[in-house]
Design a protein around this motif. Sequence first.
Motif, PDB file in Angstrom:
ATOM      1  N   ILE A 187      38.169  -6.710 -20.347  1.00 12.98           N
ATOM      2  CA  ILE A 187      39.065  -7.244 -21.363  1.00 12.98           C
ATOM      3  C   ILE A 187      40.498  -6.926 -20.943  1.00 12.98           C
ATOM      4  O   ILE A 187      40.806  -5.799 -20.538  1.00 12.98           O
ATOM      5  N   SER A 188      41.356  -7.922 -21.034  1.00 10.37           N
ATOM      6  CA  SER A 188      42.769  -7.745 -20.725  1.00 10.37           C
ATOM      7  C   SER A 188      43.573  -7.952 -22.002  1.00 10.37           C
ATOM      8  O   SER A 188      43.883  -9.084 -22.374  1.00 10.37           O
ATOM      9  N   PRO A 189      43.902  -6.866 -22.695  1.00 14.06           N
ATOM     10  CA  PRO A 189      44.639  -7.011 -23.955  1.00 14.06           C
ATOM     11  C   PRO A 189      46.087  -7.431 -23.722  1.00 14.06           C
ATOM     12  O   PRO A 189      46.700  -7.085 -22.705  1.00 14.06           O
ATOM     13  N   GLY A 190      46.620  -8.152 -24.697  1.00 20.08           N
ATOM     14  CA  GLY A 190      48.035  -8.455 -24.698  1.00 20.08           C
ATOM     15  C   GLY A 190      48.783  -7.386 -25.474  1.00 20.08           C
ATOM     16  O   GLY A 190      48.502  -6.193 -25.343  1.00 20.08           O
ATOM     17  N   GLN A 191      49.712  -7.805 -26.304  1.00 20.42           N
ATOM     18  CA  GLN A 191      50.538  -6.863 -27.052  1.00 20.42           C
ATOM     19  C   GLN A 191      49.829  -6.496 -28.350  1.00 20.42           C
ATOM     20  O   GLN A 191      49.759  -7.296 -29.283  1.00 20.42           O
ATOM     21  N   ILE A 192      49.296  -5.286 -28.380  1.00 17.47           N
ATOM     22  CA  ILE A 192      48.479  -4.827 -29.498  1.00 17.47           C
ATOM     23  C   ILE A 192      49.235  -3.755 -30.283  1.00 17.47           C
ATOM     24  O   ILE A 192      49.727  -2.784 -29.709  1.00 17.47           O
ATOM     25  N   ARG A 193      49.323  -3.953 -31.588  1.00 17.36           N
ATOM     26  CA  ARG A 193      50.010  -2.993 -32.444  1.00 17.36           C
ATOM     27  C   ARG A 193      49.168  -1.731 -32.594  1.00 17.36           C
ATOM     28  O   ARG A 193      47.954  -1.813 -32.801  1.00 17.36           O
ATOM     29  N   LYS A 194      49.791  -0.572 -32.499  1.00 15.71           N
ATOM     30  CA  LYS A 194      49.080   0.676 -32.713  1.00 15.71           C
ATOM     31  C   LYS A 194      48.679   0.804 -34.179  1.00 15.71           C
ATOM     32  O   LYS A 194      49.308   0.234 -35.061  1.00 15.71           O
ATOM     33  N   GLU A 195      47.644   1.596 -34.426  1.00 22.42           N
ATOM     34  CA  GLU A 195      47.148   1.723 -35.790  1.00 22.42           C
ATOM     35  C   GLU A 195      48.175   2.377 -36.710  1.00 22.42           C
ATOM     36  O   GLU A 195      48.109   2.206 -37.934  1.00 22.42           O
ATOM     37  N   THR A 196      49.138   3.115 -36.145  1.00 19.61           N
ATOM     38  CA  THR A 196      50.165   3.765 -36.952  1.00 19.61           C
ATOM     39  C   THR A 196      51.348   2.847 -37.235  1.00 19.61           C
ATOM     40  O   THR A 196      52.216   3.196 -38.046  1.00 19.61           O
ATOM     41  N   GLU A 197      51.402   1.705 -36.591  1.00 21.93           N
ATOM     42  CA  GLU A 197      52.504   0.760 -36.795  1.00 21.93           C
ATOM     43  C   GLU A 197      52.151  -0.178 -37.949  1.00 21.93           C
ATOM     44  O   GLU A 197      51.076  -0.777 -37.970  1.00 21.93           O
ATOM     45  N   THR A 198      53.080  -0.317 -38.877  1.00 20.76           N
ATOM     46  CA  THR A 198      52.802  -1.110 -40.073  1.00 20.76           C
ATOM     47  C   THR A 198      53.366  -2.520 -40.008  1.00 20.76           C
ATOM     48  O   THR A 198      52.967  -3.380 -40.800  1.00 20.76           O
ATOM     49  N   VAL A 199      54.290  -2.756 -39.094  1.00 24.43           N
ATOM     50  CA  VAL A 199      54.864  -4.100 -38.947  1.00 24.43           C
ATOM     51  C   VAL A 199      54.968  -4.450 -37.470  1.00 24.43           C
ATOM     52  O   VAL A 199      55.032  -3.569 -36.604  1.00 24.43           O
ATOM     53  N   ASP A 200      55.001  -5.749 -37.183  1.00 24.77           N
ATOM     54  CA  ASP A 200      55.159  -6.219 -35.815  1.00 24.77           C
ATOM     55  C   ASP A 200      56.612  -6.069 -35.373  1.00 24.77           C
ATOM     56  O   ASP A 200      57.543  -6.132 -36.180  1.00 24.77           O
ATOM     57  N   ASP A 201      56.789  -5.893 -34.069  1.00 22.89           N
ATOM     58  CA  ASP A 201      58.119  -5.869 -33.465  1.00 22.89           C
ATOM     59  C   ASP A 201      58.555  -7.319 -33.239  1.00 22.89           C
ATOM     60  O   ASP A 201      57.948  -8.029 -32.424  1.00 22.89           O
ATOM     61  N   PRO A 202      59.592  -7.795 -33.937  1.00 23.46           N
ATOM     62  CA  PRO A 202      60.000  -9.202 -33.806  1.00 23.46           C
ATOM     63  C   PRO A 202      60.316  -9.611 -32.373  1.00 23.46           C
ATOM     64  O   PRO A 202      60.035 -10.765 -31.978  1.00 23.46           O
ATOM     65  N   LYS A 203      60.881  -8.712 -31.590  1.00 22.75           N
ATOM     66  CA  LYS A 203      61.217  -9.058 -30.206  1.00 22.75           C
ATOM     67  C   LYS A 203      59.955  -9.324 -29.385  1.00 22.75           C
ATOM     68  O   LYS A 203      59.944 -10.201 -28.521  1.00 22.75           O
ATOM     69  N   ARG A 204      58.916  -8.577 -29.668  1.00 26.02           N
ATOM     70  CA  ARG A 204      57.666  -8.761 -28.941  1.00 26.02           C
ATOM     71  C   ARG A 204      56.924  -9.997 -29.432  1.00 26.02           C
ATOM     72  O   ARG A 204      56.313 -10.728 -28.658  1.00 26.02           O
ATOM     73  N   VAL A 205      57.000 -10.245 -30.736  1.00 29.65           N
ATOM     74  CA  VAL A 205      56.313 -11.401 -31.311  1.00 29.65           C
ATOM     75  C   VAL A 205      56.869 -12.705 -30.765  1.00 29.65           C
ATOM     76  O   VAL A 205      56.143 -13.702 -30.635  1.00 29.65           O
ATOM     77  N   ALA A 206      58.147 -12.706 -30.404  1.00 27.55           N
ATOM     78  CA  ALA A 206      58.805 -13.935 -29.958  1.00 27.55           C
ATOM     79  C   ALA A 206      58.110 -14.587 -28.771  1.00 27.55           C
ATOM     80  O   ALA A 206      58.177 -15.809 -28.594  1.00 27.55           O
TER      81      ALA A 206
END
Length: 247
Positions: A187-206
Amino acid sequence: MQNGSRLTGRTAFVSGSGQNIGRAIALRLADEGCAIVVNGSRDSAAAEQTAAMVRERGAEALVAMGDVSDAQAVQTIAKAALERFGRVDILVNNAAVRPHKPFLETTDEDWSRVIDTALTGAFRLSRAFLPGMVDNGWGRIVNFAGMKAIRGYFEGAPISAAKHGVWGMTKALSEEFAPKGITANVISPGQIRKETETVDDPKRVASIPVGSMGRPEDIAGTVAFLVSDDARFVTGQMIAVNGGEET
């Protein structure tokens, strides 16, 4: 069990399962009916928490602490798993370290630490559990690469080298053990939010076509498919779970 019991009677070993993706995989496989061997290298409290969450789902759990980069530790944790459950049917090689350092500042120790964890650790664990899989005529190995590692990790040459090595080893295992009822995939994951992160990083989502970062559960769901009988005809493949980003 939330997702059914496709894997009742199976035992899964998940390295690096004290948090994030590893924990999500352990919990999803527990929901599918697996007994779980939880592994971590240092944070025993986190591993014990994962095990408690597994038991809350009605599945058995064993915590087997040990650094998979260490040959003796692998022997010890593999022995503990086999003594407790008698077999390990599913191996998920999730443990990895990802230090960032310019190539010309990378020491031999830096290089070896990454390779020994992500690649050699996966090799040793596979070697420990494959004999039982062969004897039982059924087994699943899931390894991990990573979108950045496959592209070429900036200031992370040993990470890319280790993950390309894992991909090569996986293809070799798939060729050798497919006739034995054993599959091996990456499996090759992309940008995965850590379980402690509550919101996405807008710069990464772009850069992600689906418009959000992935969750650990997205990876866990893919693992659950690959280790099920539904995926008996899938082996030697790299599955990108990345929301449509170019790899």
